[in-house]
Each structure stands twice: as structure tokens, then as C-alpha cells.
Design a protein around this motif. Sequence first.
Motif, PDB file in Angstrom:
ATOM      1  N   LEU A  54      -2.635  -0.208  -4.340  1.00 60.69           N
ATOM      2  CA  LEU A  54      -2.843  -1.650  -4.433  1.00 60.69           C
ATOM      3  C   LEU A  54      -1.906  -2.338  -3.313  1.00 60.69           C
ATOM      4  O   LEU A  54      -0.867  -2.453  -3.688  1.00 60.69           O
ATOM      5  N   HIS A  55      -2.607  -2.757  -2.457  1.00 63.05           N
ATOM      6  CA  HIS A  55      -1.940  -3.788  -1.320  1.00 63.05           C
ATOM      7  C   HIS A  55      -1.940  -5.042  -1.841  1.00 63.05           C
ATOM      8  O   HIS A  55      -3.153  -5.769  -1.439  1.00 63.05           O
ATOM      9  N   THR A  56      -0.918  -5.400  -2.285  1.00 65.16           N
ATOM     10  CA  THR A  56      -1.195  -6.826  -2.689  1.00 65.16           C
ATOM     11  C   THR A  56       0.375  -7.450  -2.426  1.00 65.16           C
ATOM     12  O   THR A  56       1.097  -6.770  -1.909  1.00 65.16           O
ATOM     13  N   GLN A  57       0.419  -8.601  -2.885  1.00 68.72           N
ATOM     14  CA  GLN A  57       1.900  -9.295  -2.855  1.00 68.72           C
ATOM     15  C   GLN A  57       1.952 -10.213  -4.108  1.00 68.72           C
ATOM     16  O   GLN A  57       0.939 -10.923  -4.640  1.00 68.72           O
ATOM     17  N   PHE A  58       3.271 -10.440  -4.577  1.00 67.58           N
ATOM     18  CA  PHE A  58       3.696 -11.442  -5.519  1.00 67.58           C
ATOM     19  C   PHE A  58       2.880 -12.594  -5.825  1.00 67.58           C
ATOM     20  O   PHE A  58       2.315 -13.225  -6.359  1.00 67.58           O
ATOM     21  N   ASN A  59       3.277 -13.409  -4.656  1.00 72.80           N
ATOM     22  CA  ASN A  59       3.045 -14.767  -4.444  1.00 72.80           C
ATOM     23  C   ASN A  59       1.555 -14.634  -3.542  1.00 72.80           C
ATOM     24  O   ASN A  59       1.590 -14.065  -2.715  1.00 72.80           O
ATOM     25  N   TRP A  87       3.940   2.984   4.026  1.00 75.15           N
ATOM     26  CA  TRP A  87       3.706   4.057   2.900  1.00 75.15           C
ATOM     27  C   TRP A  87       2.406   4.629   3.165  1.00 75.15           C
ATOM     28  O   TRP A  87       1.912   5.772   3.107  1.00 75.15           O
ATOM     29  N   GLY A  88       1.240   3.734   3.643  1.00 74.81           N
ATOM     30  CA  GLY A  88      -0.128   4.197   3.852  1.00 74.81           C
ATOM     31  C   GLY A  88      -0.103   5.211   5.037  1.00 74.81           C
ATOM     32  O   GLY A  88      -0.701   6.085   5.128  1.00 74.81           O
ATOM     33  N   HIS A  89       0.746   4.961   5.786  1.00 88.10           N
ATOM     34  CA  HIS A  89       0.708   5.920   7.240  1.00 88.10           C
ATOM     35  C   HIS A  89       1.488   7.332   6.718  1.00 88.10           C
ATOM     36  O   HIS A  89       0.531   8.210   6.978  1.00 88.10           O
ATOM     37  N   MET A  90       2.055   7.153   5.461  1.00 80.06           N
ATOM     38  CA  MET A  90       2.387   8.726   5.034  1.00 80.06           C
ATOM     39  C   MET A  90       1.410   9.416   4.363  1.00 80.06           C
ATOM     40  O   MET A  90       1.246  10.577   4.581  1.00 80.06           O
TER      41      MET A  90
END
Length: 499
Positions: free
Chosen positions: A103-108, A133-136
Motif C-alpha cells: 500500500l503506497h500511501t501517505q498519512f497526510n 522497499w519496492g526495489h527489494m
Amino acid sequence: MKLSKNYKFWFCTGSQDLYGDECLRNVAEHSRIIVDELNKSGVLPFEVVLKPTLITNELIRKTFNEANIDEDCAGVIVWCHTFSPAKSWILGLQEYRKPLLHLHTQFNEEIPYDTIDMDFMNENQSAHGDREWGHMVTRMGIERKVVVGHWTSQAVREKIASWMRTAIGIVESSHVRVMRVADNMRNVAVTEGDKVEAQLKFGWEVDAYPVNEIAEAVGAVSESDTNALVDEYYDKYEILLEGRDADEFKRHVAVQAQIEIGFERFLEEKNYQAIVTHFGDLGALKQLPGLAIQRLMEKGYGFGAEGDWKVAAMVRIMKLMSAGMKDAKGTSMLEDYTYNLVPGKEGILQAHMLEICPTIAEGPISIKCQPLSMGDREDPARLVFTSKEGPGIATSLIDLGDRFRLIINSVDCKKVEKAMPKLPVATAFWTPQPDFATGCEAWILAGGAHHTAFSYDVTAEQMGDWAAAMGIEAVYIDNNTNIRDFKKDLMLGNVVFGK
Ligand code: MN
């Protein structure tokens, strides 16, 4: 149908201790709020469970192994709130075996223009933490879904919800057991396949039983149990005698009621969730199971005709993926039977000898009793109906000798122009995308079968993701398909998956 387990999904937040305890407290609090709001939204079909923020190699490894062991955990959702050095994830990811959502999100949602400073930037840096993280995960070649956007967005929530259902198809696949009470129909190629390879790839157990063993279970069903079910049929469905004697008709229906109960008991006792039959191998059964199989499919069992165990397993998987869905429109085995080739009205009439699942029905469902033009048994009772309109997908899992290929065709289901009063079987009618000629040409080039596992509720994307998780080739035939590119898709599949 209901799933046998109370599945949940774990929410794991990646971070690091570079920015101090206050930052980590905020990270944990933000994740708690996101998980609470996702659960409260009513969009997700399964509960999300918040896990402690993952910082160290040890905790990451332990968490993923706990997820493997927890039978109710159907997958892990990962979000890197700050920055989580991805080497810390290697061992955990290497040992993890269940579905994974990034889940590639952001709090704000918005940049706080007036107050933003470096502390804020360091705390809210998933834009680069998630890339690390996605790279790994890419480097490790791990299959996962990536969903991008703010966690309050309806579209993001719907994507998570859809993936959750794919994940159920993935984790449940290795619990699918198919009972064969007959071999495949003689001389037919496309219903065949490598059952050992199917177990290696999908986890399916496909076992044969002598047809008379299940026929004995049918014979053991009491008259009172049978009659009670016949009463239920007569309450629920319209009875279309069509000139037949009412008592004789009811006796034929009772044969199917006895088969339904006997088959279900036999399947339950031996822990099978899907079944195949064959009209040419019925042993002591008095009729080809028609109404009985239709009712079992409605309860969630997979089914394939003429020994087609691949379709039986796929129908089961797609029923599991759509289990408990609000406003579900249905999932069934179908067969491409007859074309309408009138220009502008092209389509494929879908049916089978008898065995179409009533979940796809629209309007009244009737019982008819008619001779079968094949086989040597008494006239079987069957449910007759027409099906819903709207988009759906037809899937065909084929064995090419060196590999499995899943063909996924998006189709548009329609009403036929006129009633077909003489046709004694349930039907659906669709035009394959992108249009009849291109859809059929692509299907035939891909080697697709005449039996399909069809659903209004499961999407092409879900089935493609399921295939990717199984490590098999998938090809899509939809409004984006043109033959020149489709042939390239098939050539690419040969390079990637061919041996
Ligand atoms: Mn058939």
C-alpha cells in the motif's frame, strides 16, 4: 456460500529509529488510524489487523513467519511510513509464503504548505521509503500487488478490497480437492491435463473414485430425507410438466433430490469441495446428475462436466473469491454451445447438457424433465432459467504440455432476442470483447476450451493476479485486444513460460 475460515489481513508498517521515539509514536498512531478507518469504511470484505511497527531484521522475520503459521491470516499489507532500509526485510520476505500487498500511501493527503519543515518531511517520506522497499521486492522477484493513493480514497479502498478477494483465491487454492467420479470423456483433448503439475502449481488434490461408490451413498439416502428435499424444490421452483404425468414427473425429480443429498454427504465425508461427472459413466445412478449438480454449485461446490477437473477447480476458486459479496450475480461452469452470427447481434449461446449454476439466473427458475440426447439413462430433471445481463469474465485453464495457461476473456452478457421455449436447459448469452470475431479468433489462437469457469463477480484483474501468484501464464482478451498484439503476447508467453 460462506468461507470456512474467518480470514484477516495483517497491516505492517515499515520504519526505522533514525528520527527518535516521538517520530515512531506518530508512525504507530498514524497506522492505527489508517487501520481503524479502513475497517470502519465498510468497503473491505475482511478485517485488517494492526501489527507493531517493523524496524529490525529480527522482528520483520518473526512477523512474516507468524503470518505464515496463522491459519486465519490470508495476507500482509505493507506500508513504509518513513524509510525502512530494505536489507532488513530480506530474510522475512524470503520466508514469507502468503499474498502481499504494497500500500503506497501517505498519512497526510495534502502538503501542509504553511508549516512544513524538515521534521515533517523526515516523518512523512513514504514517497521514497516505499521505493526502497519496492526495489527489494522486485529484486527478489516476489509477486505482489501495488496499490497507490491516499488511504481515504474510495478507489484505493476498493482496490484493497478486490485484492483481498484475490488473496482468498490464492490461499484457498491449496485447499481445493476435486473428486472425479468418472474419467475424462474419451478422445477429448482440452479437458485433459497433468494432475501432478496441477498439484505442484495450484495445490489441488484431484482424486478418482469408482462411480458406484458414490452411487451407493445416493442409494443410502432415506425416502423421507429425499421427499423433504423434493418438497423444498416444489416450494422454490416452478414446475413445468409440459404434458408429463405429475406423479411420474415427481419421481424423476426425487431421483435428483436423492443424488443431491447422497453426493453432498459423500463429498463432505471425504472432504472434497469440487466434483466432476461424465454422462457416459454413471454406474448405478439412474439419471445424469442435473438438478442435483446445479444445487451443489449454488452451495459453492466446484463442478466440471465430462471429467473436466480443471474447470471444477476453477469454478470452486472463483466461488471462493466472490464468497459473501454483496449483490453478487453468480459464478458457474458454462460451455460455448451455439452462435448467433447475425451482423450486429453476434454472440455465443452458453449452456450445457444440464449443469449450469442457478446463481447466474435472472427471473423465474423452473424444473423441467426431458430426455437427454446422449447416454442411456432415464430423463433427468434439471433447473431451467436465463441469466443476468452485464459484464463478466469467462476463464479457461489449459494444459499446453509444458505449462498451464489461463485465458481470461471479458464478455458482455445480454438477453437473447426471443424466448427459446423448446430448449430444456439453462442458458446465458454473451458477446466476447472486444467484438465477436476478434474475441473468438484470439480465444482459438490461445487454445481456449469450450468449457469455461464464468463469473459476473470476479474480475479479469483478479484472475490475472491469481495466475501470477500461481506462477503461470495468463492472457487477457478484452476491449484492448487486437490480434497482432495478442499474437505477440502468446509469443512472449512461449519465451517466458515455455520449456
Ligand atoms: Mn461439455
